[in-house]
Design a protein around this motif. Structure first.
Motif, PDB file in Angstrom:
ATOM      1  N   SER A  70     -11.754   3.664 -10.768  1.00 20.92           N
ATOM      2  CA  SER A  70     -12.054   4.846  -9.957  1.00 20.92           C
ATOM      3  C   SER A  70     -13.531   5.218  -9.989  1.00 20.92           C
ATOM      4  O   SER A  70     -14.006   5.944  -9.112  1.00 20.92           O
ATOM      5  CB  SER A  70     -11.219   6.036 -10.435  1.00 20.92           C
ATOM      6  OG  SER A  70     -11.516   6.363 -11.774  1.00 20.92           O
ATOM      7  N   SER A  71     -14.271   4.703 -10.984  1.00 19.55           N
ATOM      8  CA  SER A  71     -15.706   5.014 -11.058  1.00 19.55           C
ATOM      9  C   SER A  71     -16.493   4.324  -9.948  1.00 19.55           C
ATOM     10  O   SER A  71     -17.668   4.638  -9.730  1.00 19.55           O
ATOM     11  CB  SER A  71     -16.267   4.608 -12.419  1.00 19.55           C
ATOM     12  OG  SER A  71     -16.237   3.198 -12.576  1.00 19.55           O
ATOM     13  N   LYS A  72     -15.866   3.401  -9.257  1.00 12.55           N
ATOM     14  CA  LYS A  72     -16.529   2.701  -8.155  1.00 12.55           C
ATOM     15  C   LYS A  72     -16.243   3.334  -6.793  1.00 12.55           C
ATOM     16  O   LYS A  72     -16.792   2.893  -5.779  1.00 12.55           O
ATOM     17  CB  LYS A  72     -16.099   1.229  -8.134  1.00 12.55           C
ATOM     18  CG  LYS A  72     -16.516   0.436  -9.366  1.00 12.55           C
ATOM     19  CD  LYS A  72     -16.044  -1.002  -9.257  1.00 12.55           C
ATOM     20  CE  LYS A  72     -16.431  -1.809 -10.495  1.00 12.55           C
ATOM     21  NZ  LYS A  72     -15.922  -3.214 -10.419  1.00 12.55           N
ATOM     22  N   LEU A  73     -15.387   4.330  -6.770  1.00 11.79           N
ATOM     23  CA  LEU A  73     -15.050   4.969  -5.500  1.00 11.79           C
ATOM     24  C   LEU A  73     -16.243   5.748  -4.959  1.00 11.79           C
ATOM     25  O   LEU A  73     -16.948   6.429  -5.709  1.00 11.79           O
ATOM     26  CB  LEU A  73     -13.861   5.913  -5.673  1.00 11.79           C
ATOM     27  CG  LEU A  73     -12.491   5.279  -5.940  1.00 11.79           C
ATOM     28  CD1 LEU A  73     -11.453   6.367  -6.164  1.00 11.79           C
ATOM     29  CD2 LEU A  73     -12.065   4.380  -4.781  1.00 11.79           C
ATOM     30  N   GLY A  74     -16.447   5.644  -3.651  1.00 12.69           N
ATOM     31  CA  GLY A  74     -17.537   6.373  -3.008  1.00 12.69           C
ATOM     32  C   GLY A  74     -17.141   7.784  -2.642  1.00 12.69           C
ATOM     33  O   GLY A  74     -16.043   8.255  -2.945  1.00 12.69           O
ATOM     34  N   ALA A  75     -18.038   8.459  -1.943  1.00 15.33           N
ATOM     35  CA  ALA A  75     -17.837   9.866  -1.608  1.00 15.33           C
ATOM     36  C   ALA A  75     -16.623  10.086  -0.712  1.00 15.33           C
ATOM     37  O   ALA A  75     -15.868  11.049  -0.905  1.00 15.33           O
ATOM     38  CB  ALA A  75     -19.096  10.408  -0.931  1.00 15.33           C
ATOM     39  N   VAL A  76     -16.407   9.188   0.262  1.00 14.29           N
ATOM     40  CA  VAL A  76     -15.305   9.395   1.208  1.00 14.29           C
ATOM     41  C   VAL A  76     -13.943   9.301   0.526  1.00 14.29           C
ATOM     42  O   VAL A  76     -13.095  10.199   0.704  1.00 14.29           O
ATOM     43  CB  VAL A  76     -15.407   8.408   2.392  1.00 14.29           C
ATOM     44  CG1 VAL A  76     -14.152   8.500   3.268  1.00 14.29           C
ATOM     45  CG2 VAL A  76     -16.654   8.709   3.224  1.00 14.29           C
ATOM     46  N   PRO A  77     -13.652   8.257  -0.276  1.00 11.15           N
ATOM     47  CA  PRO A  77     -12.369   8.236  -0.989  1.00 11.15           C
ATOM     48  C   PRO A  77     -12.196   9.419  -1.929  1.00 11.15           C
ATOM     49  O   PRO A  77     -11.087   9.949  -2.078  1.00 11.15           O
ATOM     50  CB  PRO A  77     -12.412   6.915  -1.766  1.00 11.15           C
ATOM     51  CG  PRO A  77     -13.360   6.061  -1.017  1.00 11.15           C
ATOM     52  CD  PRO A  77     -14.396   6.992  -0.478  1.00 11.15           C
ATOM     53  N   LEU A  78     -13.286   9.845  -2.571  1.00 13.14           N
ATOM     54  CA  LEU A  78     -13.195  10.998  -3.452  1.00 13.14           C
ATOM     55  C   LEU A  78     -12.893  12.272  -2.663  1.00 13.14           C
ATOM     56  O   LEU A  78     -12.119  13.122  -3.112  1.00 13.14           O
ATOM     57  CB  LEU A  78     -14.492  11.165  -4.237  1.00 13.14           C
ATOM     58  CG  LEU A  78     -14.775  10.102  -5.305  1.00 13.14           C
ATOM     59  CD1 LEU A  78     -16.177  10.290  -5.889  1.00 13.14           C
ATOM     60  CD2 LEU A  78     -13.726  10.148  -6.415  1.00 13.14           C
ATOM     61  N   MET A  79     -13.493  12.405  -1.495  1.00 13.54           N
ATOM     62  CA  MET A  79     -13.205  13.562  -0.656  1.00 13.54           C
ATOM     63  C   MET A  79     -11.758  13.549  -0.181  1.00 13.54           C
ATOM     64  O   MET A  79     -11.101  14.592  -0.147  1.00 13.54           O
ATOM     65  CB  MET A  79     -14.160  13.609   0.537  1.00 13.54           C
ATOM     66  CG  MET A  79     -15.582  13.978   0.173  1.00 13.54           C
ATOM     67  SD  MET A  79     -16.677  14.126   1.615  1.00 13.54           S
ATOM     68  CE  MET A  79     -16.003  15.575   2.395  1.00 13.54           C
ATOM     69  N   CYS A  80     -11.256  12.368   0.169  1.00 14.10           N
ATOM     70  CA  CYS A  80      -9.846  12.257   0.581  1.00 14.10           C
ATOM     71  C   CYS A  80      -8.919  12.662  -0.561  1.00 14.10           C
ATOM     72  O   CYS A  80      -7.936  13.382  -0.358  1.00 14.10           O
ATOM     73  CB  CYS A  80      -9.541  10.832   1.025  1.00 14.10           C
ATOM     74  SG  CYS A  80     -10.333  10.349   2.572  1.00 14.10           S
ATOM     75  N   SER A  81      -9.251  12.218  -1.770  1.00 15.18           N
ATOM     76  CA  SER A  81      -8.441  12.571  -2.937  1.00 15.18           C
ATOM     77  C   SER A  81      -8.489  14.075  -3.188  1.00 15.18           C
ATOM     78  O   SER A  81      -7.461  14.701  -3.480  1.00 15.18           O
ATOM     79  CB  SER A  81      -8.954  11.823  -4.175  1.00 15.18           C
ATOM     80  OG  SER A  81      -8.905  10.426  -3.984  1.00 15.18           O
ATOM     81  N   GLY A  82      -9.680  14.648  -3.070  1.00 13.57           N
ATOM     82  CA  GLY A  82      -9.813  16.081  -3.251  1.00 13.57           C
ATOM     83  C   GLY A  82      -9.054  16.871  -2.205  1.00 13.57           C
ATOM     84  O   GLY A  82      -8.450  17.910  -2.508  1.00 13.57           O
ATOM     85  N   SER A  83      -9.038  16.386  -0.977  1.00 13.50           N
ATOM     86  CA  SER A  83      -8.307  17.065   0.094  1.00 13.50           C
ATOM     87  C   SER A  83      -6.812  17.097  -0.192  1.00 13.50           C
ATOM     88  O   SER A  83      -6.137  18.107   0.048  1.00 13.50           O
ATOM     89  CB  SER A  83      -8.572  16.372   1.432  1.00 13.50           C
ATOM     90  OG  SER A  83      -9.930  16.498   1.800  1.00 13.50           O
ATOM     91  N   VAL A  84      -6.291  15.988  -0.714  1.00 13.01           N
ATOM     92  CA  VAL A  84      -4.879  15.955  -1.106  1.00 13.01           C
ATOM     93  C   VAL A  84      -4.627  16.983  -2.209  1.00 13.01           C
ATOM     94  O   VAL A  84      -3.621  17.700  -2.191  1.00 13.01           O
ATOM     95  CB  VAL A  84      -4.468  14.550  -1.581  1.00 13.01           C
ATOM     96  CG1 VAL A  84      -3.057  14.572  -2.175  1.00 13.01           C
ATOM     97  CG2 VAL A  84      -4.522  13.560  -0.418  1.00 13.01           C
ATOM     98  N   GLY A  85      -5.570  17.068  -3.165  1.00 10.32           N
ATOM     99  CA  GLY A  85      -5.444  18.066  -4.219  1.00 10.32           C
ATOM    100  C   GLY A  85      -5.406  19.481  -3.654  1.00 10.32           C
ATOM    101  O   GLY A  85      -4.618  20.318  -4.106  1.00 10.32           O
ATOM    102  N   GLY A  86      -6.235  19.753  -2.646  1.00 11.02           N
ATOM    103  CA  GLY A  86      -6.238  21.069  -2.022  1.00 11.02           C
ATOM    104  C   GLY A  86      -4.928  21.395  -1.336  1.00 11.02           C
ATOM    105  O   GLY A  86      -4.422  22.522  -1.427  1.00 11.02           O
ATOM    106  N   ILE A  87      -4.360  20.420  -0.644  1.00 10.57           N
ATOM    107  CA  ILE A  87      -3.059  20.624   0.007  1.00 10.57           C
ATOM    108  C   ILE A  87      -1.978  20.898  -1.036  1.00 10.57           C
ATOM    109  O   ILE A  87      -1.133  21.789  -0.869  1.00 10.57           O
ATOM    110  CB  ILE A  87      -2.696  19.391   0.856  1.00 10.57           C
ATOM    111  CG1 ILE A  87      -3.681  19.253   2.022  1.00 10.57           C
ATOM    112  CG2 ILE A  87      -1.260  19.486   1.375  1.00 10.57           C
ATOM    113  CD1 ILE A  87      -3.568  17.947   2.779  1.00 10.57           C
ATOM    114  N   CYS A  88      -2.018  20.130  -2.135  1.00  9.42           N
ATOM    115  CA  CYS A  88      -1.047  20.331  -3.217  1.00  9.42           C
ATOM    116  C   CYS A  88      -1.196  21.720  -3.833  1.00  9.42           C
ATOM    117  O   CYS A  88      -0.208  22.365  -4.189  1.00  9.42           O
ATOM    118  CB  CYS A  88      -1.228  19.261  -4.290  1.00  9.42           C
ATOM    119  SG  CYS A  88      -0.761  17.589  -3.773  1.00  9.42           S
TER     120      CYS A  88
END
Length: 231
Positions: free
Chosen positions: A136-154
């Motif tokens: 996961s340390s190789k993930l860029g800004a876009v995948p991290l933003m997508c993950s964060g968005s899912v967290g916000g929905i949850c």
């Protein structure tokens, strides 16, 4: 806007510190990857700690947002901003006025942040396996933003009825007394509006959380990487 803007840095600093400490307390090492269950426990604990600051910040925000449109405000002073309102509450009710609705905030924050961090970590780990061989340390800004968005929905899905109850409590004519005020507020909402009353405003809250949580988590992850690399 001034209340959440002024409190944003402090609230998020406390929240992420408590979350990190919660993970460390369970694993005993910063190098051990916590399970999703441990993530949920750390998030719930962070929610409790976060309520100390989040409760007064949100109290001031929600009361300023509705002061021009409620019967409460119609017969009271119109406040110029957060300092004016906070001073008034402290003078009229003491500490109870500043911490008005604290336990309702705790009741909301525990499931909210358990879901917030678990949703983020689950999605981040899935994307890491799909895009970067599990790292996961190789993930860029876009995948991290997508993950964060899912967290916000949850976040909102897990706590929205409790947020409605909290807002009702914090917009009442006076701070609540006793331990049963959360149940009483829920009963009143159910009586007046039915089940749908607990979900009014859910959609705009989720829509708002998609960019907000996405940016929050991506910024946090990227800043932490930069700090670790600078050691």
């Amino acid at each position: 806007m001034a209340s959440p803007l002024a409190g944003c840095a402090a609230v998020n600093s406390l929240l992420f510190w408590a979350y990190s400490y919660g993970k460390f307390a369970q694993t005993g090492s910063l190098d051990v990857t916590p399970t999703l269950g441990q993530i949920a426990v750390a998030g719930a604990g962070a929610g409790i700690v976060n309520s100390i600051l989040a409760s007064p910040v949100e109290l001031i925000k929600v009361r300023l947002q509705v002061q021009n449109s409620t019967s409460i405000a119609a017969s009271a002073t119109l406040f110029r901003g957060p300092v004016h309102l906070a001073t008034h509450l402290a003078q009229q009710f003491g500490v109870r006025g500043i911490m008005w609705g604290f336990w309702a905030t705790v009741a909301r924050e525990v499931p909210a942040y358990a879901a917030f961090y678990t949703g983020f970590e689950f999605t981040k780990r899935r994307l890491a396996h799909a895009l970067s061989d599990g790292d996961s340390s190789k993930l860029g800004a876009v995948p991290l933003m997508c993950s964060g968005s899912v967290g916000g929905i949850c976040y909102w899905t897990a706590c929205y009825p409790l947020d409605v109850i909290k807002s009702r409590v914090q917009n009442a004519a006076a701070p609540p007394r006793g331990v049963g005020y959360i149940a009483r507020a829920a009963k009143d909402i159910m009586k007046e509006q039915g089940v749908k009353g607990f979900f009014r405003g859910y959609t705009p809250s989720v829509v708002r959380s998609i960019p907000a949580a996405g940016v929050t988590f991506a910024t946090y992850e990227l800043v932490m990487r930069a700090l670790n690399d600078a050691k």
